[in-house]
Every structure is written in structure tokens, then in C-alpha cells.
Design an enzyme around this catalytic site. Sequence first.
Site, PDB file in Angstrom:
ATOM      1  N   ARG A  67       0.832  -1.202   0.000  1.00 12.43           N
ATOM      2  CA  ARG A  67       0.000   0.000   0.000  1.00 12.43           C
ATOM      3  C   ARG A  67       0.867   1.254   0.000  1.00 12.43           C
ATOM      4  O   ARG A  67       1.633   1.468   0.942  1.00 12.43           O
ATOM      5  CB  ARG A  67      -0.845  -0.024   1.283  1.00 12.43           C
ATOM      6  CG  ARG A  67      -2.233   0.453   1.133  1.00 12.43           C
ATOM      7  CD  ARG A  67      -3.088  -0.042   2.298  1.00 12.43           C
ATOM      8  NE  ARG A  67      -3.893  -1.167   1.856  1.00 12.43           N
ATOM      9  CZ  ARG A  67      -5.081  -1.032   1.271  1.00 12.43           C
ATOM     10  NH1 ARG A  67      -5.599   0.171   1.105  1.00 12.43           N
ATOM     11  NH2 ARG A  67      -5.754  -2.077   0.866  1.00 12.43           N
ATOM     12  N   MET A  94       3.069  -3.910  -8.740  1.00 12.52           N
ATOM     13  CA  MET A  94       2.669  -4.710  -7.594  1.00 12.52           C
ATOM     14  C   MET A  94       2.462  -3.863  -6.331  1.00 12.52           C
ATOM     15  O   MET A  94       2.913  -4.237  -5.231  1.00 12.52           O
ATOM     16  CB  MET A  94       3.698  -5.827  -7.354  1.00 12.52           C
ATOM     17  CG  MET A  94       3.848  -6.738  -8.552  1.00 12.52           C
ATOM     18  SD  MET A  94       2.280  -7.151  -9.354  1.00 12.52           S
ATOM     19  CE  MET A  94       2.299  -8.915  -9.257  1.00 12.52           C
ATOM     20  N   LEU A  97      -2.857   1.241  -4.783  1.00 12.99           N
ATOM     21  CA  LEU A  97      -3.088   2.688  -4.732  1.00 12.99           C
ATOM     22  C   LEU A  97      -4.300   2.942  -3.849  1.00 12.99           C
ATOM     23  O   LEU A  97      -5.300   2.240  -3.950  1.00 12.99           O
ATOM     24  CB  LEU A  97      -3.360   3.216  -6.143  1.00 12.99           C
ATOM     25  CG  LEU A  97      -2.240   2.926  -7.146  1.00 12.99           C
ATOM     26  CD1 LEU A  97      -2.727   3.134  -8.563  1.00 12.99           C
ATOM     27  CD2 LEU A  97      -1.047   3.822  -6.864  1.00 12.99           C
ATOM     28  N   ASN A 111      -5.965  -1.573 -15.419  1.00 16.83           N
ATOM     29  CA  ASN A 111      -5.043  -2.585 -14.899  1.00 16.83           C
ATOM     30  C   ASN A 111      -5.229  -3.860 -15.709  1.00 16.83           C
ATOM     31  O   ASN A 111      -6.311  -4.115 -16.219  1.00 16.83           O
ATOM     32  CB  ASN A 111      -5.366  -2.868 -13.430  1.00 16.83           C
ATOM     33  CG  ASN A 111      -4.472  -3.938 -12.836  1.00 16.83           C
ATOM     34  OD1 ASN A 111      -3.256  -3.946 -13.073  1.00 16.83           O
ATOM     35  ND2 ASN A 111      -5.046  -4.856 -12.075  1.00 16.83           N
ATOM     36  N   HIS A 113      -4.908  -8.025 -15.345  1.00 16.93           N
ATOM     37  CA  HIS A 113      -4.842  -9.046 -14.288  1.00 16.93           C
ATOM     38  C   HIS A 113      -4.915 -10.432 -14.940  1.00 16.93           C
ATOM     39  O   HIS A 113      -5.749 -10.652 -15.829  1.00 16.93           O
ATOM     40  CB  HIS A 113      -6.015  -8.836 -13.317  1.00 16.93           C
ATOM     41  CG  HIS A 113      -6.007  -9.803 -12.192  1.00 16.93           C
ATOM     42  ND1 HIS A 113      -5.174  -9.659 -11.091  1.00 16.93           N
ATOM     43  CD2 HIS A 113      -6.698 -10.949 -11.998  1.00 16.93           C
ATOM     44  CE1 HIS A 113      -5.374 -10.681 -10.268  1.00 16.93           C
ATOM     45  NE2 HIS A 113      -6.284 -11.463 -10.789  1.00 16.93           N
ATOM     46  N   ASP A 149      -8.731  -5.109  -8.011  1.00 17.76           N
ATOM     47  CA  ASP A 149      -9.155  -6.100  -9.016  1.00 17.76           C
ATOM     48  C   ASP A 149     -10.674  -6.177  -9.196  1.00 17.76           C
ATOM     49  O   ASP A 149     -11.209  -7.243  -9.536  1.00 17.76           O
ATOM     50  CB  ASP A 149      -8.597  -7.509  -8.686  1.00 17.76           C
ATOM     51  CG  ASP A 149      -7.081  -7.543  -8.674  1.00 17.76           C
ATOM     52  OD1 ASP A 149      -6.458  -6.720  -9.369  1.00 17.76           O
ATOM     53  OD2 ASP A 149      -6.508  -8.389  -7.962  1.00 17.76           O
ATOM     54  N   GLN A 177      -2.146 -13.785 -24.389  1.00 15.74           N
ATOM     55  CA  GLN A 177      -3.437 -13.079 -24.571  1.00 15.74           C
ATOM     56  C   GLN A 177      -3.386 -11.689 -23.936  1.00 15.74           C
ATOM     57  O   GLN A 177      -3.992 -10.754 -24.447  1.00 15.74           O
ATOM     58  CB  GLN A 177      -4.581 -13.902 -23.953  1.00 15.74           C
ATOM     59  CG  GLN A 177      -4.820 -15.220 -24.652  1.00 15.74           C
ATOM     60  CD  GLN A 177      -5.091 -15.026 -26.140  1.00 15.74           C
ATOM     61  OE1 GLN A 177      -5.860 -14.156 -26.544  1.00 15.74           O
ATOM     62  NE2 GLN A 177      -4.442 -15.832 -26.971  1.00 15.74           N
TER      63      GLN A 177
END
Length: 212
Positions: A67, A94, A97, A111, A113, A149, A177
Site C-alpha cells: 500500500r 505490484m 493505490l 489494470n 490481471h 481487481d 493473450q
Amino acid sequence: MSTRVGILVSGRGSNMVSLIEAEKAGKLGGAEVALVISDVGDALALEKARERGVEAIHIQMEAEKARLTENDEERMIAELDERGVNLVCLAGFMRVLCHRMLPGYTGKMMNIHPSLLPSFPGLEVQRKALEYGVRYSGCTVHFVTEDVDCGPIIIQAVVPILQDDTPDELSARILKQEHRIYPQAVAWYAQGKLRVEGRRVFVEGGYSWEEG
Ligand code: GAR
């Protein structure tokens, strides 16, 4: 207004490279990668960006854990503002925010993922997908919101999980991908094609199954 992209990285930077190469190939919807920031001083990504003629800087964060502190985020914002960045792409960054960057970049920060969100948020998700026994996994590009996420999904790609896969083999299949869908998401954004309604992201003109 032209789209100026700032990419935040922590590691090898293969997604960053896919964005830079897409720009060079004229496939980033006219967006320009203006700056790469790494929180890790010896991240391979920094070198790869510079080799490709993109400015890349290291910011020594004061936060010891994932963090970031308010001050860390302020310093990143100052660097991004200085280069006129109006879209931030997290690419293997990594850190979490939680201060000014979130309200400041609502709808302007993406982002990538390596799972089919909302399944398997967090870390080491390729291994977790294998261990869970799901038959398909993939990757997701989403807008960044306060919850990690969890933001509105822009594009996803599906890959099969094969019986004898190792986490590394699955990661490689997913990564291929990732390199396709991240530039696509940024191109749509730069072309002004994305509209967010609640959780849903609509792409002007629609999209095909192959595009995601
Ligand atoms: C990628 O697989 C990306 O999806 C993942 O880290 C890797 C970075 O690789 N990101 C996350 O797990 C974020 N939670 P790269 O540095 O080669 O792009």
C-alpha cells in the site's frame, strides 16, 4: 485531446513492451506512451522502455508494504502531470493505490490481471486457478477503482487449462493473450469508444468474439 499514456511497472515489463510496440505499429488508437514509472530500481522494464526510446524513471517509494503512502502517490502524480499523462496503465505494478490517484484518475486508469475476474483476484492467481481445478482461465483489463481487481471490465480473453499444465505453462498461455488485449483496450479508449454505465463498459460499434 490526444491520449498520453503513463505505464506503472514493477518487473519485467512484457505488457509495457506490448503497449509500446503496438504504438509503434500504429495499433494503439493514436495513443502515445509518454512515461514509464517503476517502483523497483532494477526492474527490467526500465531498460526495455529506454531501449525503445521511451522515458522511464524509478521512484523510490517510502511505503515498505504494497500500500503506497499519500506522499508516494503525490510524487507519481507530479511526474505524470509534468508529461501531460491522461491515461495510466498498470502493467505488473505490484503496489496498491489508495490515496489521490484513485479519485484523480477515475475512468482514466486501467489494470491488467492474469485471471478471468471476478474469479481469482489477488496474487499468484495462475497457481490458484490450477489448484482450484477450473477448466478455463484467462486475463482481464479493467478500470481501476478503490477495491483491488474489482473495477468495470473492459476486455477479457479466455484460455483453456490443460491437465498437465504447470503454473508457468499456464502463465505463458495467459500472457500471450494479455499482450493482445491490453493494446486493444488502450486503443478503444484512445479512440473514445468506451462508455461506462455502472459496472458495464460498452464499446462503440460493439466487438467480435475474437476481439474480446
Ligand atoms: C502480468 O501477468 C500481469 O497480468 C500481472 O503481472 C504480470 C506482469 O508481467 N499483474 C498482476 O498480477 C497484477 N495483480 P509483465 O511485467 O511482463 O507485464
